[in-house]
Enzyme design. Structure first.
Site, PDB file in Angstrom:
ATOM      1  N   HIS A 530       1.361  -1.397   0.188  1.00 11.02           N
ATOM      2  CA  HIS A 530      -0.156   0.234   0.125  1.00 11.02           C
ATOM      3  C   HIS A 530       1.068   1.202   0.300  1.00 11.02           C
ATOM      4  O   HIS A 530       1.865   1.505   0.871  1.00 11.02           O
ATOM      5  CB  HIS A 530      -0.329  -0.033   1.405  1.00 11.02           C
ATOM      6  N   GLU A 533       1.495   4.193   2.575  1.00 11.71           N
ATOM      7  CA  GLU A 533       1.539   3.832   4.401  1.00 11.71           C
ATOM      8  C   GLU A 533       3.310   3.709   4.193  1.00 11.71           C
ATOM      9  O   GLU A 533       3.624   2.612   4.079  1.00 11.71           O
ATOM     10  CB  GLU A 533       1.361   2.268   4.149  1.00 11.71           C
ATOM     11  N   HIS A 626       3.228  -2.654   7.112  1.00  7.73           N
ATOM     12  CA  HIS A 626       2.258  -1.349   6.205  1.00  7.73           C
ATOM     13  C   HIS A 626       2.493   0.113   7.591  1.00  7.73           C
ATOM     14  O   HIS A 626       2.513  -0.583   8.725  1.00  7.73           O
ATOM     15  CB  HIS A 626       0.444  -2.361   5.978  1.00  7.73           C
ATOM     16  N   GLU A 698       1.270  -3.644  10.960  1.00  6.48           N
ATOM     17  CA  GLU A 698       1.205  -2.212  11.291  1.00  6.48           C
ATOM     18  C   GLU A 698       1.275  -1.243  12.120  1.00  6.48           C
ATOM     19  O   GLU A 698       1.454  -1.323  13.836  1.00  6.48           O
ATOM     20  CB  GLU A 698      -0.710  -2.368  11.660  1.00  6.48           C
TER      21      GLU A 698
END
Length: 781
Positions: A530, A533, A626, A698
C-alpha cells in the site's frame, strides 16, 4: 551515432578492452555475455567494437553478422565441442563526441546499433568472475568448473553456457554438448527442474545419445509452442547489475498522463529532541463552512487526472512529454501573499487548492490513479509563506469515517529554510484540528498552522514520506559498501507495470558447505504494497540497517537464516502518490491468489518466489510491513490455526515482540482472525501455502499510548528501532523451549475470555468447556 560494417577479423591490434558484461535483449528475452573494445579515441569521435555470443536463431540488422573465422579457435580454447546453435557476432560503430566527453561515451549503450534495447554495464574486471554480492556468478556450478581459462572472457562465456545447461563438465573427459529435449505438452512456457548427473545423456550401442525422463526437466530451457523442438534459453538474472556504482540513479518511470516537475524533492532526516505530544482537543475547534470553487478562487488544479474508466497504457521517465505547465496562480507583485501549491513530484498528492479567504484554503486530494477512490494520503508543497499569519487548511474529500486525526494526530510540516540553516527536518505542527463529516457524504480534515519564515518553501504530509528514489539511494549505498555487499545480493525480482524495478535482497552469511547452506531456514519480509503507508518503509529501513550491520546478533541471524526482502512491492503507486492501489487500479493486497501475471506482476512474482523458496527450505516467518491510519501503537495481524496442537504457536512471536518493544507494540491490539474479505491478502495466502508464522505488521501513523511514551507521536527513529526489535525477536523466537511463553499466552487468553464473557453477563467453566471456544471469537477488532 552511425553504424559501420562489421570487421571481418579480430579487432585491430591494441584496442583497449573496456570490460565485460551481460547484455540483455528485451525484444527476445535472451541474454548473452559480451565484451566491449575501444580503439584509440580520435578528435572526431570514439570507435567501439562489441563482440557477443548469441544463438544463431536471433535475427539482427544487416550490419551485425556472424564472424566466421573466430569460432574454431574460440571453442578450442574453451575445451568444448562447438555448439551448432551458437555463433559469435561483432559490430563496430563510431560515437561522435567531443574529447571532454570521451569517458561518458565509453559507457554508452550499444542498443541503437543492434536495433535492440540492450542493458550494458562496463566494468574493469570480468562480470562473471564474481557476483555483485561477493559469491559465484553461478553458484550451482561452483564445484563443477575447471580451472579458470587464461582469458577471463572465455571463462565467463563458458560459465554462461554451463548455466544454461548446454553442456556439463565431467571429470576425465572434455564436456560434451547436450541435445535439446523435446517440447512440453502444454502450450505455455514452462520452467524445468535442474539437470542432474544421473540424468545426463548416455551413449547407446548405435552411438546416439538418449535422454532419461529426468533430463527433460530442465529449468534453463523454455518452450513457447506445443511440440516445439526449439527451446529458448531462460536468462540468468545475475548477469545484469541492478544498481551501478557509477552514473545517475535509476530514474522513476511515470504514466504518460502525469506531468512531473523537474525539481528534485529531497528531505533531510532529523529526530526531534523532545517528544511530540498528541493534539489535545478542547471541544471548541471550529468547523469551517465548505465554500467550494463557486465562492472561492482556484489557485492550483491538475489539468488531467486518469480516473475510473481509463486504463494505464504506457510510461516514461519524466512522465508527460512537453513542457511542464504552471498550474499555480501568478503573483501580482511582492505584496501578493497567495500561497503557491505544487504536488507534481515523487509521492506527491494534491489535486486542487481553492482560496476561500485571505489565509484559508480548501484542498482536494487526487484519488488513486485509474480509480475514483482512496483519498487518504496527501503530500504537497507550499511557497510564498508569511511568518506572522495563522493559515487554515481544510481537506474536503477524505473517505474514511474514522481517523487518528480525530484523536490527536498532527500533520507533519517541513521547512526548507530550517533544513538548510538549522538541520531541522519534519516536525509535528498544527492546532484547532477537527475531523468531521462533510455535506456530500465525504469527510473533512481541518487544521491551522503558522509557518516559521517569510517566503519559505514548506511541505505538508500525514506521515514521513519515503519515496522510490529514497530506496534506490539507500540500496546503492549498500551495494557500494564492501562489507554489506558481501552478505547481500541485490537483483530485480520483476518490473512493475510502468517498468520500475521491484528490488529483491537476499541477505545471509556465506555457508561453510552445501549441507550448512541447505540447513538454513528462510525469513520473508516485504513492505509498501500500500503506497500511502510510508511507515512500513521506515520499519524496513531499520531492519535492513540492523541485518546488514556488523553486530554479533546480525552475524548470528545471517548464520541461521536466509532473508528474502522485497522492500517496495508497489513502486508505481509510491511514485505517483497513490494511497492504496497500483496502476492496475486495484489493491494489490487482495490479489495474492491471482493468476494474472501481466496485470499484477509484483504480487505474482513475489508469491512465485516464496513458492520456490518453500520447495528448497523451511520458511520460518513471513511478515508484510504496513501503516495504520485509524489505530495507535504497533501491532500484528496473524492467522489462527484450527489445530489444537498448534493453537497458540502463531501468537508466540507477537508476544515476544511486545516484550522487546513494550512502549510501542501492543499485543492486545493484535488480531488472528482470518476474515473472508482477507483471503487474498499476503499473510493469509502465505499461511495457506504452509508458512505457519505469517503476519501483517501495522505501524501507526500516530503514536503510542503505552508506558512512558503515552500520547506521543512515533518518529522515524522509533519506526527504525522497531525494525531492530524484529531482529531481536527473531533470535528469541529461535529458542526451542517456548514453554514459558506458551504458559503466559494461555493465561492471557483465559483472562480475555473471562473479560468477554463478563461483558455478556455469562460465566463459563473454562476447564470443562475450553474446546467449545474458538480463539477467533474473542479477538479484538
Amino acid at each position: 551515432m552511425t553504424a559501420k560494417a562489421p570487421s571481418p577479423g579480430l579487432p585491430a591490434p591494441g584496442p583497449r578492452l573496456l570490460g565485460y558484461a551481460g547484455v540483455r535483449s528485451w525484444a527476445r528475452g535472451r541474454a548473452c555475455p559480451a565484451r566491449l573494445y575501444a580503439a584509440s579515441a580520435l578528435p572526431s569521435g570514439l570507435r567501439l567494437t562489441l563482440e557477443l555470443l548469441l544463438p544463431r536463431s536471433v535475427t539482427l540488422p544487416g550490419q551485425v553478422a556472424p564472424t566466421p573465422d573466430l569460432p574454431a579457435a574460440r571453442w578450442q580454447r574453451l575445451g568444448v565441442p562447438r555448439p551448432a546453435s551458437f555463433a559469435f557476432f561483432r559490430t563496430s560503430w563510431w560515437i561522435t563526441s567531443p574529447r571532454r566527453e570521451r569517458d561518458r561515451a565509453r559507457e554508452a549503450s550499444a542498443g541503437v546499433v543492434l536495433g535492440l534495447e540492450l542493458s550494458f554495464c562496463v566494468s574493469s574486471s570480468p562480470l562473471g568472475a564474481r557476483a555483485p554480492c561477493g559469491g559465484s556468478m553461478f553458484p550451482a556450478l561452483k564445484t563443477e568448473l575447471q580451472q579458470p581459462l587464461p582469458d577471463p572472457y572465455e571463462d565467463f562465456m563458458r560459465r554462461h553456457l554451463q548455466y544454461y545447461g548446454y553442456f556439463r563438465v565431467q571429470s576425465g573427459r572434455p564436456p560434451s554438448p547436450v541435445p535439446p529435449p523435446p517440447g512440453p505438452k502444454s502450450g505455455r512456457p514452462r520452467e524445468r527442474e535442474p539437470v542432474t548427473r544421473a540424468a545426463l545423456p548416455k551413449e547407446t550401442p548405435q552411438g546416439r545419445r538418449s535422454l532419461s525422463p529426468a533430463r527433460v526437466r530442465s529449468r534453463q530451457l523454455l518452450y513457447d509452442e506445443p511440440d516445439s523442438a526449439t527451446p529458448r534459453l531462460r536468462e540468468p538474472r545475475e548477469l545484469f547489475p541492478v544498481l551501478s556504482g557509477r552514473g545517475p540513479l535509476q530514474a522513476p518511470r511515470w504514466p504518460v498522463e502525469c506531468e512531473v516537475i523537474r525539481e528534485r524533492v529531497q528531505h533531510i532526516e532529523w529526530v526531534p529532541p523532545e517528544p511530540e505530544y498528541f493534539y489535545q482537543s478542547t471541544g471548541n475547534e471550529k468547523v469551517p463552512e465548505i465554500m467550494g470553487e463557486e465562492k472561492g478562487t482556484v489557485v492550483y488544479q491538475l489539468q488531467s487526472v486518469p480516473t475510473e474508466g481509463s486504463y494505464f497504457t504506457s510510461s516514461r521517465v519524466g512522465g508527460k512529454r512537453g513542457s511542464v505547465q504552471q498550474l499555480a496562480v501568478s503573483l501580482h507583485g511582492p505584496e501578493d501573499d497567495t500561497l503557491l501549491f505544487e504536488s507534481r513530484f515523487e509521492s506527491g498528492n494534491l489535486q486542487k487548492a481553492v482560496k476561500v479567504a485571505a489565509y484559508e484554503y480548501e484542498l482536494t486530494l487526487r484519488p488513486d490513479l485509474y480509480t475514483d477512490r482512496h483519498t487518504q494520503w496527501f503530500y504537497f508543497r507550499v511557497q510564498n509563506t508569511r511568518k506572522d499569519v495563522r493559515y487554515r487548511f481544510t481537506i474536503v474529500n477524505l473517505r474514511k469515517p474514522r481517523s487518528l486525526f480525530a484523536v490527536g494526530l498532527r500533520p507533519l510540516l517541513y521547512s526548507q529554510r530550517d533544513a538548510c540553516s538549522s538541520r531541522v527536518g519534519w516536525r509535528r505542527e498544527g492546532g484547532d484540528i477537527r475531523y468531521f463529516r462533510g455535506g456530500t457524504g465525504s469527510y473533512c480534515l481541518t487544521w491551522t498552522a503558522r509557518f516559521p519564515h517569510d517566503r519559505d518553501t514548506c511541505f505538508w504530509a500525514p506521515g514521513y514520506p519515503y519515496t522510490f528514489s529514497d530506496l534506490t539511494r539507500y540500496l546503492r549505498a549498500a551495494a557500494r559498501d564492501p562489507a554489506r555487499a558481501r552478505v547481500c545480493r541485490l537483483r530485480a525480482l520483476c518490473c512493475s507495470l510502468a517498468g520500475n524495478p521491484v528490488y529483491l535482497l537476499t541477505v545471509t552469511n556465506p555457508a561453510r558447505g552445501p549441507q550448512a547452506a541447505a540447513a538454513k531456514r528462510a525469513v520473508v519480509l516485504s513492505a509498501r504494497v500500500h503506497p500511502g503507508e510510508s511507515a512500513g518503509s521506515w520499519v524496513m529501513r531499520g531492519f535492513l540497517d540492523f541485518i546488514l550491520g556488523s553486530s554479533p546478533d546480525a552475524q548470528l541471524l545471517r548464520d541461521l537464516f536466509v532473508f528474502k526482502v522485497v522492500p517496495m512491492l508497489n513502486p508505481d503507486g509510491v511514485i505517483v502518490g497513490n494511497h492504496r492501489c497500483s496502476l492496475s487500479g486495484r489493491d494489490l493486497n487482495r490479489h495474492y491468489r491471482t493468476l494474472l501475471k501481466d496485470a499484477f506482476p509484483c504480487i505474482w512474482y513475489t508469491r512465485n518466489m516464496v513458492q520456490r523458496l518453500l520447495e528448497e527450505r523451511e520458511v520460518l516467518l513471513y511478515c508484510d510491513f504496513h501503516g495504520h491510519s485509524r489505530k495507535n501503537n504497533v501491532f500484528l495481524y496473524g492467522c489462527s490455526s484450527n489445530s489444537r496442537r498448534h493453537w497458540l504457536h502463531e501468537r508466540v512471536f507477537p508476544l515476544m515482540l511486545s516484550k522487546n518493544a513494550p512502549e510501542k507494540f501492543s499485543f492486545q491490539s493484535c488480531n488472528f482472525k482470518v476474515q473472508k474479505n482477507r483471503e487474498g491478502t499476503g499473510r493469509v495466502v502465505m499461511w495457506r501455502m504452509g508458512i505457519r508464522n505469517s503476519y501483517t505488521l501495522e505501524s501507526t501513523f500516530g503514536g503510542s499510548t503505552l508506558g512512558s511514551r503515552r500520547d506521543t507521536h512515533l518518529t522515524t527513529e522509533d519506526l527504525k528501532a522497531l525494525g531492530h526489535h524484529i531482529c531481536d525477536t527473531l533470535l528469541d523466537f529461535c529458542d526451542p523451549d517456548q514453554t514459558k511463553c506458551l504458559a503466559e499466552l494461555t493465561e492471557l487468553v483465559h483472562q480475555e475470555i473471562h473479560r468477554k464473557l463478563s461483558e455478556l453477563g455469562q460465566d463459563v467453566n473454562l476447564e470443562e468447556n475450553w474446546s467449545d471456544i474458538h480463539l477467533s471469537d474473542i479477538e479484538s477488532r
